[in-house]
Scaffold this motif. Structure first.
Motif, PDB file in Angstrom:
ATOM      1  N   ILE A  80       0.861  -1.185   0.000  1.00 41.77           N
ATOM      2  CA  ILE A  80       0.000   0.000   0.000  1.00 41.77           C
ATOM      3  C   ILE A  80       0.896   1.234   0.000  1.00 41.77           C
ATOM      4  N   LEU A  81       0.658   2.127  -0.957  1.00 45.83           N
ATOM      5  CA  LEU A  81       1.367   3.401  -0.997  1.00 45.83           C
ATOM      6  C   LEU A  81       0.619   4.405  -0.124  1.00 45.83           C
ATOM      7  N   VAL A  82       1.380   5.171   0.645  1.00 41.80           N
ATOM      8  CA  VAL A  82       0.786   6.163   1.537  1.00 41.80           C
ATOM      9  C   VAL A  82       1.446   7.521   1.321  1.00 41.80           C
ATOM     10  N   VAL A  83       0.711   8.556   1.694  1.00 42.70           N
ATOM     11  CA  VAL A  83       1.238   9.921   1.665  1.00 42.70           C
ATOM     12  C   VAL A  83       1.225  10.432   3.102  1.00 42.70           C
ATOM     13  N   SER A  84       2.249  11.183   3.454  1.00 43.53           N
ATOM     14  CA  SER A  84       2.312  11.726   4.812  1.00 43.53           C
ATOM     15  C   SER A  84       1.335  12.884   4.951  1.00 43.53           C
ATOM     16  N   GLU A  85       0.965  13.162   6.175  1.00 46.03           N
ATOM     17  CA  GLU A  85       0.040  14.263   6.433  1.00 46.03           C
ATOM     18  C   GLU A  85       0.599  15.584   5.902  1.00 46.03           C
TER      19      GLU A  85
END
Length: 171
Positions: A80-85
């Motif tokens: 799963i690719l995520v983006v930081s806040e």
């Protein structure tokens, strides 16, 4: 730091390390823009930099600067690719992240009384619909339109509404 899911890596595409992803964001053009930094949910310390991306049927193809061949790309399958806040970005007025709407108290704008809580969100068409659950367990959907949703206070976790006749079954 908090992270948000943006895509699931499905498979490789070609021999140069490009991957095919299933999009989990409403903003793929922004999330997969050249130079954007993404991480893996399983290892948020590992940063992947988008070199290029493009829509491909109902998916997206992404080439990361750090992934240069099919063998490296194969190791990402299922991740799963995520983006930081901090990289998530600001939304225009009147647009909200689902996580900011879930569990908001729903307040009758006219009386100031709490009606219930938002427990689900769906996107069946032109606008989202939000599922309101009252304290007695009764549930009903309200459309996220200006005639119904009058104000959203994300910080206070409150949504002020004016319920149109027929939206809520009165016993």
């Amino acid at each position: 730091m908090e992270y948000f899911d943006v895509a699931r890596i499905l498979t490789t595409h070609g021999l140069n390390g490009e991957v095919k992803v299933n999009v989990i964001t409403d903003f793929p053009e922004e999330r997969f823009a050249e130079g954007m930094h993404l991480s893996l949910r399983s290892d948020t310390n590992r940063t992947l930099t988008v070199e290029k991306s493009r829509p491909f049927k109902q998916f997206w193809l992404i080439q990361f600067k750090e992934i240069t061949d099919i063998d490296q790309a194969e190791k990402l399958r299922g991740q799963i690719l995520v983006v930081s806040e901090e990289d998530r970005g600001e939304l225009p007025d009147g647009v909200y992240y689902y996580k900011d709407i879930f569990d908001c108290d729903v307040i009758d704008e006219e009386t100031g009384k709490r009606i219930g809580k938002i427990v689900d969100i769906q996107s069946p068409g032109a606008n989202d619909i939000w599922l309101v659950r009252e304290d007695d367990g009764k549930e009903y959907w309200i459309p996220n339109i200006a005639d119904v949703v009058k104000k959203v206070d994300v910080a206070a976790k409150k949504v002020y509404v004016e319920l149109m006749e027929g939206l809520r079954d009165e016993d």
